[in-house]
Write an enzyme that holds these catalytic residues in place. Structure first.
Site, PDB file in Angstrom:
ATOM      1  N   HIS A 192      -4.168   4.305   6.257  1.00 35.55           N
ATOM      2  CA  HIS A 192      -3.029   3.797   5.496  1.00 35.55           C
ATOM      3  C   HIS A 192      -1.705   4.059   6.221  1.00 35.55           C
ATOM      4  O   HIS A 192      -1.546   5.071   6.910  1.00 35.55           O
ATOM      5  CB  HIS A 192      -2.991   4.453   4.116  1.00 35.55           C
ATOM      6  N   ASP A 239       0.841  -1.202   0.000  1.00 37.04           N
ATOM      7  CA  ASP A 239       0.000   0.000   0.000  1.00 37.04           C
ATOM      8  C   ASP A 239       0.875   1.251   0.000  1.00 37.04           C
ATOM      9  O   ASP A 239       1.738   1.429   0.859  1.00 37.04           O
ATOM     10  CB  ASP A 239      -0.883  -0.058   1.251  1.00 37.04           C
TER      11      ASP A 239
END
EC number: 3.1.-.-
Length: 564
Positions: free
Chosen positions: A378, A206
């Site tokens: 995130h 990610d």
């Protein structure tokens, strides 16, 4: 880093024996539309299948899908679709893929599958599903998949480790390393370390927060801020969030209960998802806190909290409609609106348009820019460093992010000792082959945006969007004329009408004689038969030149010539 982002590549060669092929069909270059296809021994494994939400430059578009063209004739080869979590940018395109073959197995956590099953029910698709949890290993064709707990802004998120005889892939999905998560479920770094010791050939990570230094703020820091806002609010409170952000909704419910307020969910997706989360035990609703939105008129404003969608400025979502006074819920002086989300890149203009609209109505708007009312789901740069040092992958392929995010993530990988040539910077449609522990880009397949526009899927082209932008920016002019079918003489017209040109139609009186003269010359040159298309183009050129020179505009011009 091995970057082919600006290169035009050839079609990939035929897949070699003992080689694992990875083809991203979305998520590399955009924050959304996430999808990757793994291929080995003639079978395919799909990881995620999400949507991208349109920007202002894509007027009228509802959703943007991955391009399924590369797998449309190989649907029988798909062993499974593995879903890492229940956000729309990872599951939203599943109904459109299953329309093509409804019995492709869907694999995911319990909550993820519940969310997608509810969506599929609206599409009248009954899927075949298999619920998995962290620590579980399942085989789908030649792919052995181990599922690993990761922490994100939605419960039940999973990373997936894929093993094949050709090599291994660890795909993080969306994750962060919150050490005190609201649900107590942390990212399983011990599993990451164990897999790293065994050897990870390709690490797909990610990238969304790769440019952000340090560590992502923990979810628990948001709760006290919400409580302080609730304590001072004197009128109604409206909180906008993603319809799947269970953790944020939990904090809103807790704050509302503590300050003796009722909460009503606004928006179909919010009601659907939170009902599912509550029924499955992922959302704890304090007693006597939740009310139906149809009963809010019976509540005083200082006892009301509305939890709605629209935190990204989506034009049809509840918050945008409230700002436009097009919703049963209204806001005004003394009301507080909390936008509990991060800005997705590309949505800035839409979001601040909504903020300005709400403030113009007198509401106080609290957002991430002026208060700590949201934290990202995130991993930031510091967390990515930890992961690279723990996993020590042979090859790295940053995913999930714009180009700047992918590059920043690749540089972090290099800082931890991953060889420069083993950091693969790819884009959607690039084909990456993994063989003997080495990953490399071997070609490119066509990969474009697929637009959902109302009931049509894939029928809207870039040319159509260009026409829509011209109509929105420059306006529209129609020119109509009737000519005699035998002599070619002008019988009627030219009639000129404009819309969106900010000029009265009389402004075109000066150009009518020039159009008539141009038509007469064109007819004189047509000795054999009447070519109405050519006459139409003559009218288009004459009025187009006039509008460009005199009005400094380039509107869409529709000329029509009819024979009589």
């Amino acid at each position: 880093m091995t970057s082919t982002l600006s290169h035009r590549l050839n079609q990939p060669p035929k897949l070699r024996r003992d080689t694992l092929r990875v083809t991203p069909l979305g998520g590399l270059g955009d924050v959304g539309r996430n999808m990757a296809v793994l291929e080995f021994e003639g079978r395919l494994l799909v990881i995620d299948c999400g949507v991208l939400f349109p920007e202002d430059a894509q007027p009228g578009v509802d959703l943007i899908l991955p391009d399924f063209e590369q797998i449309s004739d190989r649907l029988d080869d798909i062993a499974a679709i593995v879903l890492t979590h229940g956000h729309e940018d990872h599951i939203g395109a599943v109904p459109y893929l299953l329309r093509m073959k409804p019995d492709i197995p869907l694999i995911g956590s319990q909550l993820t599958l519940a969310f997608i099953e509810a969506k599929l029910k609206e599409h009248r698709i009954k899927p075949y599903t298999l619920a998995v949890k962290e620590g579980q290993t399942e085989s789908f064709g030649p792919f052995e998949c181990e599922f690993i707990a990761v922490n994100h802004s939605i419960p039940d998120a999973l990373a997936v480790h894929v093993s094949t005889p050709a090599g291994t892939v660890l795909h993080t999905g969306d994750f962060k390393m919150d050490q005190l998560p609201l649900d107590g479920r942390i990212t399983d770094l011990r599993a990451f370390a164990r897999l790293g010791e065994k050897g990870v050939d390709l690490f797909m990570t990610d990238s969304t927060n790769a440019e952000v230094p340090g560590f992502t703020v923990g979810e628990r820091e948001i709760g006290p801020v919400l409580h302080s806002i609730f304590a001072r609010a004197e009128q109604k409170i409206v909180v906008a969030s993603f319809a799947s952000h269970v953790h944020r909704v939990q904090q809103v419910l807790d704050a509302a209960a503590a300050h003796h307020r009722k909460v009503a969910f606004v928006g179909r997706s919010m009601v659907r998802n939170m009902t599912i989360a509550a029924e499955m035990g992922y959302l704890e609703v304090p007693p006597d806190t939740l009310v139906d939105v149809r009963k809010i008129d019976d509540l005083p404003d200082d006892r009301m909290v509305l939890m709605c969608t629209g935190s990204q400025g989506e034009p049809m979502a509840a918050l945008s409609r409230i700002a436009n006074r097009d919703h049963r819920v209204s806001v005004g002086e003394g009301d507080v609106v909390i936008m509990a989300s991060s800005l997705i890149p590309g949505n800035e203009h839409a979001v601040f348009r909504v903020v300005n609209g709400l403030m113009a109505l007198g509401a106080e708007v609290v957002h991430k820019g002026n208060a700590k009312v949201h934290t990202s789901g995130h991993a930031s740069a510091g967390e990515l460093l930890y992961c690279y040092n723990i996993v020590q992958p042979k090859n790295v392929m940053p995913v999930h992010g714009e180009v700047r995010h992918l590059i920043a993530n690749g540089r972090i990988a290099e800082d931890t000792g991953v060889p420069r040539e083993r950091v693969i910077l790819a884009k959607d449609g690039h084909v990456v082959d993994l063989k003997d522990g080495v990953a490399e880009v071997v070609g490119e397949v066509p990969n474009g945006y697929v637009y959902v526009d109302g009931s049509s899927v894939g029928e809207i082209s870039e040319a159509d969007l260009k026409d829509r932008r011209i109509l929105g920016d420059e306006g529209f002019i129609s020119v109509f004329a009737v000519v005699n079918s035998e002599s070619g003489a002008l019988i009627a017209g030219p009639e000129i009408h404009a819309r969106g040109v900010a000029e009265d139609d009389v402004v075109f009186d000066k150009i009518r004689p020039d159009i008539v003269k141009a038509l007469e010359h064109a007819v004189a040159d047509q000795t054999d038969r009447r070519d109405t298309h050519q006459l139409q183009q003559v009218m288009r050129r004459v009025i187009g030149r006039y509008v460009s020179q005199r009005l400094r505009r380039r509107p869409m011009i529709i000329p029509v010539v009819v024979e009589s």
